[in-house]
Design an enzyme around this catalytic site. Sequence first.
Site, mmCIF file in Angstrom:
data_model
loop_
_atom_site.group_PDB
_atom_site.id
_atom_site.type_symbol
_atom_site.label_atom_id
_atom_site.label_comp_id
_atom_site.label_asym_id
_atom_site.label_seq_id
_atom_site.Cartn_x
_atom_site.Cartn_y
_atom_site.Cartn_z
ATOM 1 N N HIS A 257 0.771 -1.192 0.067
ATOM 2 C CA HIS A 257 -0.043 -0.031 0.041
ATOM 3 C C HIS A 257 0.830 1.258 0.079
ATOM 4 C CE1 HIS A 257 -3.339 2.782 0.936
ATOM 5 N NE2 HIS A 257 -3.879 1.601 0.484
ATOM 6 N N ASP A 308 -8.184 -5.150 -0.615
ATOM 7 C CA ASP A 308 -8.163 -6.106 -1.667
ATOM 8 C C ASP A 308 -8.045 -7.653 -1.346
ATOM 9 O OD1 ASP A 308 -9.374 -4.224 -3.516
ATOM 10 O OD2 ASP A 308 -7.663 -3.717 -4.178
HETATM 11 N N1 ACO Z 1 4.118 -7.540 -4.641
HETATM 12 C C1 ACO Z 1 5.625 -7.659 -4.494
HETATM 13 N N2 ACO Z 1 6.266 -6.388 -4.787
HETATM 14 C C2 ACO Z 1 5.455 -4.976 -4.257
HETATM 15 C C3 ACO Z 1 4.221 -5.173 -4.088
HETATM 16 C C4 ACO Z 1 3.392 -6.416 -4.205
HETATM 17 N N3 ACO Z 1 2.047 -6.459 -4.161
HETATM 18 N N4 ACO Z 1 3.810 -3.960 -3.759
HETATM 19 C C5 ACO Z 1 5.067 -3.335 -3.789
HETATM 20 N N5 ACO Z 1 6.034 -4.043 -3.942
HETATM 21 C C6 ACO Z 1 7.567 -3.661 -3.903
HETATM 22 C C7 ACO Z 1 7.603 -2.987 -5.322
HETATM 23 O O1 ACO Z 1 8.107 -4.019 -6.305
HETATM 24 C C8 ACO Z 1 8.767 -2.087 -5.139
HETATM 25 O O2 ACO Z 1 10.073 -2.690 -5.043
HETATM 26 P P1 ACO Z 1 11.157 -2.239 -5.305
HETATM 27 O O3 ACO Z 1 11.372 -0.920 -4.378
HETATM 28 O O4 ACO Z 1 12.285 -3.310 -5.219
HETATM 29 O O5 ACO Z 1 11.166 -1.844 -6.605
HETATM 30 C C9 ACO Z 1 8.412 -1.551 -3.671
HETATM 31 O O6 ACO Z 1 7.725 -2.448 -3.130
HETATM 32 C C10 ACO Z 1 7.470 -0.150 -3.711
HETATM 33 O O7 ACO Z 1 6.546 -0.572 -4.556
HETATM 34 P P2 ACO Z 1 5.859 0.673 -5.413
HETATM 35 O O8 ACO Z 1 4.909 -0.066 -6.572
HETATM 36 O O9 ACO Z 1 6.744 1.484 -5.708
HETATM 37 O O10 ACO Z 1 4.812 1.228 -4.295
HETATM 38 P P3 ACO Z 1 3.513 2.149 -4.718
HETATM 39 O O11 ACO Z 1 3.310 2.944 -3.510
HETATM 40 O O12 ACO Z 1 3.754 2.924 -5.701
HETATM 41 O O13 ACO Z 1 2.372 1.117 -4.887
HETATM 42 C C11 ACO Z 1 0.753 -0.254 -4.616
HETATM 43 C C12 ACO Z 1 1.440 0.893 -4.023
HETATM 44 C C13 ACO Z 1 0.292 -0.024 -6.203
HETATM 45 C C14 ACO Z 1 -0.358 -0.595 -3.979
HETATM 46 C C15 ACO Z 1 1.590 -1.488 -4.972
HETATM 47 O O14 ACO Z 1 1.789 -2.147 -3.380
HETATM 48 C C16 ACO Z 1 0.874 -2.622 -5.604
HETATM 49 O O15 ACO Z 1 0.961 -2.544 -6.899
HETATM 50 N N6 ACO Z 1 0.042 -3.444 -4.864
HETATM 51 C C17 ACO Z 1 -0.352 -4.736 -5.983
HETATM 52 C C18 ACO Z 1 -1.563 -4.124 -6.250
HETATM 53 C C19 ACO Z 1 -2.689 -3.846 -5.329
HETATM 54 O O16 ACO Z 1 -3.111 -4.732 -4.451
HETATM 55 N N7 ACO Z 1 -3.617 -2.988 -5.281
HETATM 56 C C20 ACO Z 1 -4.783 -2.552 -4.392
HETATM 57 C C21 ACO Z 1 -4.186 -1.459 -3.512
HETATM 58 S S1 ACO Z 1 -5.418 -0.996 -2.341
HETATM 59 C C22 ACO Z 1 -6.433 -0.157 -3.287
HETATM 60 O O17 ACO Z 1 -6.226 0.471 -3.965
HETATM 61 C C23 ACO Z 1 -7.886 -0.292 -2.827
#
Ligand code: ACO
Length: 371
Positions: A257, A308
């Site tokens: 998140h 989710d």
């Molecule tokens: N699985 C694996 N790795 C992850 C995940 C995940 N679900 N989420 C974050 N990371 C990792 C990224 O790969 C990144 O790693 P790195 O720094 O080595 O490249 C680091 O954690 C930071 O991730 P970002 O994507 O830059 O974080 P951001 O704050 O932009 O994204 C998000 C947040 C979009 C929710 C992300 O965690 C994600 O894509 N999760 C999966 C999709 C999801 O469940 N979305 C629902 C969110 S809740 C909602 O909107 C209702």
Amino acid sequence: MTTTRGLEGVVATTSSISSIVNDVLTYRGYNIDDLAENASFEEVIYLLWNDKLPNKQELDQFSAKLAEDAVIPEEIINQIKSYPSDKVSPMAALRTAVSTLALYDEEADDMSEEANYRKAIRLQAKIPTVVTTFSRIREGKEPISPKKDLSFAANFLFTLNGEMPEEVAVTAINKALVLHADHELNASTFTGRVCVATLSDIYSGVTSAIGALKGPLHGGANERVMKMLSEIGSVENVDSYLHQAFEKKEKIMGFGHRVYKTGDPRAKHLKEMSRKLTELTGETKWYEMSTKMEQIVRDEKGLPPNVDFYSASVYHSLGIDHDLFTPLFAVSRVSGWIAHILEQYSNNRLIRPRAEYVGATNQSYVSVENR
Ligand code: ACO
């Protein structure tokens, strides 16, 4: 000029609707845990829009108005019948139908406070009917008219399935609706606020918010969680599935998140609902797979589940089609979008940030023959 990718950490507005402080979520100052255990979704909508919980009479009137406005125009039903429903995603259908609803609302462009509140109720009331009507039409069934004496949650299930829902299902849907209602300046809410800050109408704001919610990094994740659980198939396969995904640097849907660091406070409620409902259906494997995934992703990636993750097995246990999970999220979140849209109107300033230009410079025009 400093660029903040994804606007992370940027405080773009003041708001008195919901807050996330130290991983605690509140709506209008009420802790989400308290509301999830005790409140009806109707009370929560009223709270979000009026900055107070309704008294008995206010709640009765508000609930009656929501139930009364839940019927959608015949023209919309006919339009939904014309959608290529075996090919389109229900979120695309919802986005289109909500935009079309504006064409049948004589007050669509009336920007007075009173008209906006009336439209707010109409939108909140009609969106679940649009979702369930689409679902029934694509299954070759006749749409069902909502009942005036049913709660919001019960009407959703009734118009979806055409039979009176069981109490346990109504309670679960009500709680899920309460948990998804608002979430500060999330991507879809921000989209809605940007749209109406141009003084565009409330239908445009909600339509654009639906578009943002559809994406898999936002509301679209819950459907993908169920797809992933189905692909994994059994508890024994969880470990190898996750390690392969980690190796390929794939994102695990339902984890991580932007704002929460120690955990999403909504997830524990959905986790408990998932445990209870999968026991009731006898399909405990979904819960067992989910808890095993949670443990591994937490231990190895430090990522807790978000709203989710467990909502997927909750909705699956209630017999809801997987591609309706995100529309169901919209059925709830429209309450938050509208609260934010009304707040934006009440103290508006155009939202227009800047971009740091990193493209070519000093180019000279060359005529097409000489390129
Ligand atoms: N699985 C694996 N790795 C992850 C995940 C995940 N679900 N989420 C974050 N990371 C990792 C990224 O790969 C990144 O790693 P790195 O720094 O080595 O490249 C680091 O954690 C930071 O991730 P970002 O994507 O830059 O974080 P951001 O704050 O932009 O994204 C998000 C947040 C979009 C929710 C992300 O965690 C994600 O894509 N999760 C999966 C999709 C999801 O469940 N979305 C629902 C969110 S809740 C909602 O909107 C209702």
